[in-house]
Write an enzyme that holds these catalytic residues in place. Structure first.
Site, short mmCIF file in Angstrom:
data_model
loop_
_atom_site.label_atom_id
_atom_site.label_comp_id
_atom_site.label_asym_id
_atom_site.label_seq_id
_atom_site.Cartn_x
_atom_site.Cartn_y
_atom_site.Cartn_z
N LYS A 49 5.29 0.85 14.65
CA LYS A 49 4.42 -0.11 13.95
C LYS A 49 5.34 -1.11 13.27
O LYS A 49 6.12 -0.74 12.40
CB LYS A 49 3.61 0.62 12.86
CG LYS A 49 2.21 0.99 13.20
CD LYS A 49 1.52 1.63 12.01
CE LYS A 49 1.17 0.61 10.94
NZ LYS A 49 0.33 1.21 9.86
N GLN B 88 -7.36 -1.83 6.23
CA GLN B 88 -6.13 -2.60 6.05
C GLN B 88 -5.55 -3.16 7.35
O GLN B 88 -5.05 -4.28 7.38
CB GLN B 88 -5.08 -1.71 5.37
CG GLN B 88 -3.83 -2.44 4.94
CD GLN B 88 -3.08 -1.61 3.92
OE1 GLN B 88 -3.40 -1.61 2.74
NE2 GLN B 88 -2.07 -0.88 4.37
N GLU B 89 -5.60 -2.37 8.42
CA GLU B 89 -4.96 -2.81 9.66
C GLU B 89 -5.84 -2.48 10.86
O GLU B 89 -6.28 -1.35 11.04
CB GLU B 89 -3.60 -2.13 9.85
CG GLU B 89 -2.59 -2.42 8.76
CD GLU B 89 -1.26 -1.75 9.05
OE1 GLU B 89 -0.82 -1.75 10.23
OE2 GLU B 89 -0.66 -1.21 8.12
N GLU C 112 1.30 -8.96 7.14
CA GLU C 112 2.00 -8.46 8.32
C GLU C 112 1.81 -9.34 9.54
O GLU C 112 2.12 -8.95 10.66
CB GLU C 112 1.56 -7.02 8.62
CG GLU C 112 1.97 -6.07 7.49
CD GLU C 112 1.64 -4.62 7.79
OE1 GLU C 112 1.09 -4.34 8.87
OE2 GLU C 112 1.94 -3.77 6.94
N LYS D 113 8.30 6.30 7.46
CA LYS D 113 8.81 5.11 6.78
C LYS D 113 10.07 5.49 6.02
O LYS D 113 10.04 6.35 5.13
CB LYS D 113 7.77 4.56 5.80
CG LYS D 113 6.50 4.04 6.46
CD LYS D 113 5.47 3.65 5.41
CE LYS D 113 4.22 3.04 6.02
NZ LYS D 113 3.17 2.79 5.01
N ASP E 182 -0.19 9.12 6.60
CA ASP E 182 0.83 8.26 5.98
C ASP E 182 0.96 8.59 4.50
O ASP E 182 1.85 9.33 4.09
CB ASP E 182 0.48 6.79 6.20
CG ASP E 182 1.43 5.82 5.50
OD1 ASP E 182 2.52 6.25 5.09
OD2 ASP E 182 1.07 4.64 5.35
N SER F 89 0.87 -1.17 0.00
CA SER F 89 0.00 0.00 0.00
C SER F 89 0.91 1.22 0.00
O SER F 89 1.43 1.62 1.03
CB SER F 89 -0.90 -0.01 1.25
OG SER F 89 -1.65 1.16 1.33
N SER G 140 7.62 3.28 11.35
CA SER G 140 6.86 2.17 10.76
C SER G 140 7.68 1.31 9.82
O SER G 140 8.52 1.79 9.06
CB SER G 140 5.65 2.73 10.00
OG SER G 140 4.92 1.70 9.37
N HIS G 141 7.34 0.02 9.84
CA HIS G 141 7.83 -0.97 8.89
C HIS G 141 7.09 -0.85 7.57
O HIS G 141 6.29 0.06 7.36
CB HIS G 141 7.62 -2.37 9.48
CG HIS G 141 6.16 -2.71 9.65
ND1 HIS G 141 5.69 -3.99 9.83
CD2 HIS G 141 5.04 -1.92 9.66
CE1 HIS G 141 4.38 -3.98 9.95
NE2 HIS G 141 3.95 -2.74 9.85
N ARG G 142 7.28 -1.84 6.67
CA ARG G 142 6.48 -1.99 5.47
C ARG G 142 5.93 -3.42 5.44
O ARG G 142 6.41 -4.31 6.15
CB ARG G 142 7.31 -1.74 4.20
CG ARG G 142 7.90 -0.35 4.07
CD ARG G 142 6.91 0.77 4.27
NE ARG G 142 5.82 0.84 3.31
CZ ARG G 142 5.77 1.71 2.29
NH1 ARG G 142 6.75 2.57 2.09
NH2 ARG G 142 4.72 1.74 1.49
N SER G 143 4.94 -3.64 4.58
CA SER G 143 4.34 -4.98 4.51
C SER G 143 5.31 -6.00 3.95
O SER G 143 5.26 -7.18 4.30
CB SER G 143 3.06 -4.94 3.67
OG SER G 143 3.30 -4.38 2.40
N HIS H 136 -3.57 -6.06 2.22
CA HIS H 136 -2.70 -6.98 2.96
C HIS H 136 -3.31 -8.35 3.19
O HIS H 136 -2.71 -9.20 3.85
CB HIS H 136 -2.32 -6.36 4.32
CG HIS H 136 -1.38 -5.21 4.20
ND1 HIS H 136 -1.00 -4.44 5.28
CD2 HIS H 136 -0.74 -4.69 3.14
CE1 HIS H 136 -0.18 -3.50 4.89
NE2 HIS H 136 -0.01 -3.63 3.59
N ASP I 254 -5.78 1.52 10.80
CA ASP I 254 -5.22 2.06 9.55
C ASP I 254 -6.12 1.59 8.41
O ASP I 254 -5.89 0.56 7.81
CB ASP I 254 -3.79 1.56 9.33
CG ASP I 254 -3.23 2.00 7.98
OD1 ASP I 254 -3.86 2.86 7.31
OD2 ASP I 254 -2.16 1.49 7.58
N GLU J 120 -5.13 6.15 11.37
CA GLU J 120 -4.16 6.45 10.31
C GLU J 120 -4.83 6.33 8.94
O GLU J 120 -5.52 5.36 8.67
CB GLU J 120 -3.00 5.46 10.40
CG GLU J 120 -1.98 5.55 9.29
CD GLU J 120 -1.02 4.38 9.29
OE1 GLU J 120 -0.50 4.03 8.22
OE2 GLU J 120 -0.81 3.79 10.38
#
Length: 442
Positions: free
Chosen positions: A404, A177-178, A219, A353, A328, A47, A380-383, A169, A256, A301
């Site tokens: 995250k 998404q989250e 994730e 990110k 984001d 995303s 934050s991480h990524r997927s 995801h 999110d 988010e």
């Protein structure tokens, strides 16, 4: 005794590796004159914001158009980015001092010469930038968080743990998404991790008992085919209670929606019990207000699309005194966009990110812009992740108190949590764990 020569770059190399989705990404290997080495691996998002720095793939040219020949890895190979590290970036860095992070990042930006890093690739540039930061820490004999953040870097972040996946995801009907749990009421990071893990397993048991699958998404969160988005919030509250914790006070919820994935031209299309419902930005904000009144939600988010600046400002005005409004895709870790958001009161927090902007230095500049405005920021991480735990050290170094980095399974996520446990152990009594959130109403 460490000499200046120990900080000089002797060699920079790169190779193509696989991320957590089985897609290629870049790993950079840096060697210093003193013989020490540093390695960094670059994450990748599914995303993605429209204005993110360009991730260079072999099956695309700088404009993103597909090349005519059949590409390897379905066009997702990164041999061009690897070649750019070896052939263009490396020769310019040999003999340079890794302690000059900002200057070396600027050197790479000048070598690239484009606004979005389209020539060399943000994945190539970021891999080297991260390796430089790690090389400086290794040469100085310091942990990465102390090298980047100084002696004051001791705050462990409150984790946002993605326990239910939807949107891009997961292959289910959830639009959002989250759905995350936030164990901000724990006394230490280690205890926060335990709170989260126990709730994660309680959620698994609830899903199983109610006839839902317990397979996981990108994730590591569960990806059941729930009838609507609100059911996810209800399930999480039940899981928190089943695990023996207080919803809101001990463990809260963060959302999110990643609304760019279901928003078009100011309208948002959501699924509910098999029926499609279209809402305006105003109606989405009213939906969120209703949920916030009934569930212990403390962070929202990307509740609206990346181009809905007016809607974001109205959302912040309407809800910003009650929870964290995080941008984001609308900001993409870009200091210029963040400064616009500050002027227009678009949000009150920003997601950070590294690969959205492409260098460590620019990422720090984005954080500094948020700090100056009194905004919160979430590392934050990524997927698409790797086992590299750079992000954990970076979160402690930046001291924002939030991270995250996915759910409570999959080793590429657990690597970050385990590194944070190590950091907390290293810091001992100096470690700090302070919730950035007020206790929400329940």
């Amino acid at each position: 005794m460490v000499s200046n020569a120990d900080f000089q770059i002797r060699k920079v190399d790169a190779l193509e590796i696989l991320d957590s989705r089985g897609n290629p990404t870049v790993r950079v290997l840096l060697e210093l004159e003193g013989g020490r080495t540093a390695v960094a691996s670059v994450p990748s998002g599914a995303s993605t914001g429209r204005f993110e720095a360009l991730e260079l793939r072999d099956g695309s040219d700088a404009s993103g158009d597909a090349l005519p020949e059949r590409p390897r890895y379905g066009g997702k190979g990164v041999r061009r980015a690897v070649a750019n590290v070896r052939d263009i970036i490396a020769p310019a860095l040999i003999g340079q001092d890794v302690r000059r992070q900002a200057a070396l990042d600027r050197l790479m930006l000048d070598l690239d010469g484009t606004e979005n890093k389209a020539r060399l690739g943000a994945n190539a540039i970021l891999g080297v930038s991260m390796a430089i930061a790690r090389g400086a820490a290794v040469a100085a004999g310091l942990p990465l968080y102390a090298s980047l953040g100084g002696s004051g870097a001791r705050r462990l972040p409150v984790p946002m743990m993605n326990v239910l996946n939807g949107g891009l995801h997961a292959a289910n009907a959830l639009d959002f998404q989250e759905f995350m749990i936030v164990p901000h009421g724990a006394p230490t990071f280690g205890e926060a991790l335990r709170y989260g893990s126990e709730t994660f397993h309680a959620l698994r048991a609830l899903l199983h008992a109610r006839g839902y699958v317990t397979s996981v998404g990108d994730e590591g969160g569960f990806a059941p085919d729930l009838p609507d988005n609100e059911t996810a919030c209800s399930l999480i509250v039940d899981a928190i209670e089943k695990a023996g914790y207080r919803p809101g006070a001990d463990i809260a919820i963060a959302l999110d929606p990643a609304a760019s994935s279901f928003g078009r031209d100011g309208s948002y299309r959501l699924q509910s019990h098999g029926t499609s419902v279209t809402r305006s930005a105003h109606e989405m904000n009213e939906l969120y207000a209703d949920w916030i009144a009934r569930y212990p939600i403390i962070s929202l988010e990307d509740g609206l699309a990346e181009d809905d600046w007016a809607g974001f400002a109205k959302q912040t005005s309407r809800l910003g005194d009650r929870l964290q409004i995080v941008g984001d895709d609308i900001f993409v870790t870009n200091p210029a966009f963040i400064k616009r958001g500050i002027r227009e009161k678009t949000a009150n927090a920003v997601l950070i990110k590294l690969n959205q902007i492409g260098t460590v230095t620019e990422t720090v500049a984005a954080i500094e812009a948020a700090r100056h405005a009194g905004w919160a920021y979430v590392i934050s991480h990524r997927s698409g992740e790797t086992e590299d735990s750079f992000l954990a050290d970076f979160a402690v170094a930046m001291g924002g108190g939030q991270i995250k980095t996915g759910s409570l399974c999959r080793s590429e996520r657990i690597a970050k949590y385990n590194r944070l446990l190590e950091i907390e152990h290293e810091l001992g009594v100096e470690a700090e764990f302070v919730s950035p959130f007020a206790v929400p109403r329940v």
